[in-house]
Scaffold this motif. Sequence first.
Motif, PDB file in Angstrom:
ATOM      1  N   THR A  34      95.465 -69.094   8.304  1.00 51.51           N
ATOM      2  CA  THR A  34      96.530 -69.713   7.481  1.00 51.51           C
ATOM      3  C   THR A  34      96.142 -69.840   6.003  1.00 51.51           C
ATOM      4  O   THR A  34      96.887 -70.404   5.213  1.00 51.51           O
ATOM      5  CB  THR A  34      97.053 -71.092   7.991  1.00 51.51           C
ATOM      6  OG1 THR A  34      96.055 -72.096   7.740  1.00 51.51           O
ATOM      7  CG2 THR A  34      97.418 -71.044   9.466  1.00 51.51           C
ATOM      8  N   GLN A  38      97.231 -64.533   7.868  1.00 56.41           N
ATOM      9  CA  GLN A  38      98.306 -65.203   8.601  1.00 56.41           C
ATOM     10  C   GLN A  38      99.386 -64.157   8.887  1.00 56.41           C
ATOM     11  O   GLN A  38     100.380 -64.040   8.152  1.00 56.41           O
ATOM     12  CB  GLN A  38      98.865 -66.376   7.762  1.00 56.41           C
ATOM     13  CG  GLN A  38      99.808 -67.256   8.538  1.00 56.41           C
ATOM     14  CD  GLN A  38     100.243 -68.478   7.742  1.00 56.41           C
ATOM     15  OE1 GLN A  38      99.830 -68.687   6.600  1.00 56.41           O
ATOM     16  NE2 GLN A  38     101.101 -69.296   8.327  1.00 56.41           N
ATOM     17  N   HIS A  41     103.141 -64.815   8.414  1.00 58.79           N
ATOM     18  CA  HIS A  41     103.643 -65.376   7.152  1.00 58.79           C
ATOM     19  C   HIS A  41     104.580 -64.377   6.467  1.00 58.79           C
ATOM     20  O   HIS A  41     104.334 -63.165   6.529  1.00 58.79           O
ATOM     21  CB  HIS A  41     102.461 -65.711   6.221  1.00 58.79           C
ATOM     22  CG  HIS A  41     102.887 -66.498   5.029  1.00 58.79           C
ATOM     23  ND1 HIS A  41     103.275 -65.908   3.845  1.00 58.79           N
ATOM     24  CD2 HIS A  41     103.005 -67.829   4.855  1.00 58.79           C
ATOM     25  CE1 HIS A  41     103.612 -66.854   2.977  1.00 58.79           C
ATOM     26  NE2 HIS A  41     103.449 -68.030   3.566  1.00 58.79           N
ATOM     27  N   THR A  43     104.887 -63.375   3.541  1.00 53.59           N
ATOM     28  CA  THR A  43     104.277 -62.470   2.544  1.00 53.59           C
ATOM     29  C   THR A  43     103.149 -61.625   3.141  1.00 53.59           C
ATOM     30  O   THR A  43     102.479 -60.895   2.403  1.00 53.59           O
ATOM     31  CB  THR A  43     103.691 -63.240   1.337  1.00 53.59           C
ATOM     32  OG1 THR A  43     102.482 -63.908   1.761  1.00 53.59           O
ATOM     33  CG2 THR A  43     104.666 -64.252   0.761  1.00 53.59           C
ATOM     34  N   ALA A  44     102.925 -61.723   4.461  1.00 58.28           N
ATOM     35  CA  ALA A  44     101.793 -60.989   5.046  1.00 58.28           C
ATOM     36  C   ALA A  44     102.005 -59.486   4.940  1.00 58.28           C
ATOM     37  O   ALA A  44     103.119 -58.981   5.143  1.00 58.28           O
ATOM     38  CB  ALA A  44     101.605 -61.394   6.507  1.00 58.28           C
ATOM     39  N   ARG A  50      97.797 -62.562   3.573  1.00 61.67           N
ATOM     40  CA  ARG A  50      98.840 -63.177   2.748  1.00 61.67           C
ATOM     41  C   ARG A  50      98.778 -62.614   1.328  1.00 61.67           C
ATOM     42  O   ARG A  50      97.792 -62.802   0.624  1.00 61.67           O
ATOM     43  CB  ARG A  50      98.659 -64.693   2.727  1.00 61.67           C
ATOM     44  CG  ARG A  50      99.136 -65.340   4.009  1.00 61.67           C
ATOM     45  CD  ARG A  50      99.059 -66.834   3.924  1.00 61.67           C
ATOM     46  NE  ARG A  50      99.938 -67.382   2.891  1.00 61.67           N
ATOM     47  CZ  ARG A  50     100.371 -68.632   2.904  1.00 61.67           C
ATOM     48  NH1 ARG A  50     100.033 -69.454   3.889  1.00 61.67           N
ATOM     49  NH2 ARG A  50     101.152 -69.074   1.937  1.00 61.67           N
ATOM     50  N   ASP A  52     100.687 -63.531  -1.147  1.00 60.65           N
ATOM     51  CA  ASP A  52     100.817 -64.590  -2.164  1.00 60.65           C
ATOM     52  C   ASP A  52      99.436 -65.145  -2.520  1.00 60.65           C
ATOM     53  O   ASP A  52      99.143 -65.446  -3.686  1.00 60.65           O
ATOM     54  CB  ASP A  52     101.772 -65.703  -1.702  1.00 60.65           C
ATOM     55  CG  ASP A  52     101.413 -66.308  -0.350  1.00 60.65           C
ATOM     56  OD1 ASP A  52     100.548 -65.749   0.372  1.00 60.65           O
ATOM     57  OD2 ASP A  52     101.978 -67.369  -0.003  1.00 60.65           O
ATOM     58  N   THR A 362      97.006 -73.394   0.450  1.00 64.29           N
ATOM     59  CA  THR A 362      98.289 -73.056   1.062  1.00 64.29           C
ATOM     60  C   THR A 362      98.825 -74.335   1.694  1.00 64.29           C
ATOM     61  O   THR A 362      98.047 -75.188   2.121  1.00 64.29           O
ATOM     62  CB  THR A 362      98.138 -71.962   2.138  1.00 64.29           C
ATOM     63  OG1 THR A 362      97.315 -72.442   3.203  1.00 64.29           O
ATOM     64  CG2 THR A 362      97.522 -70.700   1.555  1.00 64.29           C
TER      65      THR A 362
END
Length: 501
Positions: A34, A38, A41, A43-44, A50, A52, A362
Amino acid sequence: MQGSTKIQIQDVVAPIDRRLYGAFIEQLGRAVYTGIYQPDHPTADSDGFRTDVIDAIKTLNVPLIRYPGGNFLSQYRWEDGIGPKSQRPVRLDLAWRELETNQFGLHEFMRWADKVNAVPNMAVNLGTRGIQAAADLIEYCNFPKGTYLSDLRRQNGAEHPFAIKTWCLGNEMDGPWEIGAKSAGEYAHLANETAKAMRRVDDTLELVACGSSSMDNPTFGNWEETVLDACYDNVDYLSLHRYYGYYNDDDPTELDNFLGKNHDLDDFIKGVVAMCDAVKARKRSTKTINLSFDEWNVWYHSNDADTQVTPWQVGPHLLEDIYNFEDALLIGSLLMTLLRNADRVKIACLAQLVNVIAPIMTDENGGVWRQSIFYPFMQVANYGQGVVLTDHSTSPTYNSREFTDVAYLDTVTTYDAATQTVTVFAENKHQTETLDFELNFGELMIDRLLDATQFYGYDVKADNRDDHMQLQPLPARTDTHHAHTKLQPLSWNVLRFKLRD
Ligand code: AHR
């Protein structure tokens, strides 16, 4: 109050090894799960990383990332993190009493590090494991092909060797908390023999021996000398770890003392350099051991909360310090101290990078936010390029409970010949007085002020959970050979000048 600095580009402390702006990702808490990894997610990317978080890390411009620990390392079997994810074992992580699913391992880390433009600083487990597992790992990572382990790497999707250059020989092996902690003599022998075997597989490696995990450990000093006596010829760096905060009975309003803690960092570095050089002299060696300050930060806010965390979770909220403005001021000052010691500190890792005592967090809504400490780190990592110049600053000083002659004006200057840029980092540690800051360029001619920013005006105990902190323009006057500005009380400032060719 007045202070000044004189800029002399011929008067150089050392070239800056950009690895001074390294960071650290440990399989701990929500750093990986996380944090950077992740898969569900929004934006993965296709690897489950991720994007982001990747974007935020790229803004920091971190050139090197230490992995996978930390205390986690000392019981880690690297083989658990390779091969098909469905076949990877879930293990007990005894260091942090978490469940480790191993869904993120060596190949994932290497792909991710590439995406954030960083090189790895990998580590071998010398807590519960030793020579064979370490040599195997080097063979797996760096041997081209034609052996069981190098072909296994290829079968797992990495045709070309990872060519990982920098390796830590264990982690904090002097610490009683460490799984498999050792006496100085035990560690020294094991580290040397492991280094020998690793070098037999790949003679281009750079190896970091564990120094003391804190200057306060009772074995500090004896540890360094014992380890270097045994390992001198087979290692390149000695590590240091140091965290700051208000500990035990410290008075949390004692800000003058807190902001003086860069003196402690400086003493620690100079002490370890002296020990490296004492062993060098004793051995009549021509080789110099440099320092890898591979864990440093503020770490204390989360200590109480961490005692309440239920064990054996995957990715629990651990070591989630929420940093305030005074922490950002200290981080700025610590960064300048590392720069002033750039002749011997070649690698340093802010511990850590995401969610765990980290500049990047996050949140439960799927967002990313930047802590107060993000800003000074970002500016130094991006603008502290080229060489560090010798300090020619003047400043009034103060004494605090632990430190004497702390300069109110804490400043360091870097010069990048490639771009003809001079960057001045400057902090005013006075709590109420503005500092008139005069920059004297001597014979050098200023072409223009590229930009000037200040970070100030926040309550020292305020944090950035609501994202209200930002760098603001710093008004400054320049003529051909001088610049002048006013540094606000408790402020972090950066001025960048282009010199005339
Ligand atoms: O960075 C957090 C922990 O601090 C690391 O796991 C360990 O090496 C140190 O004690």
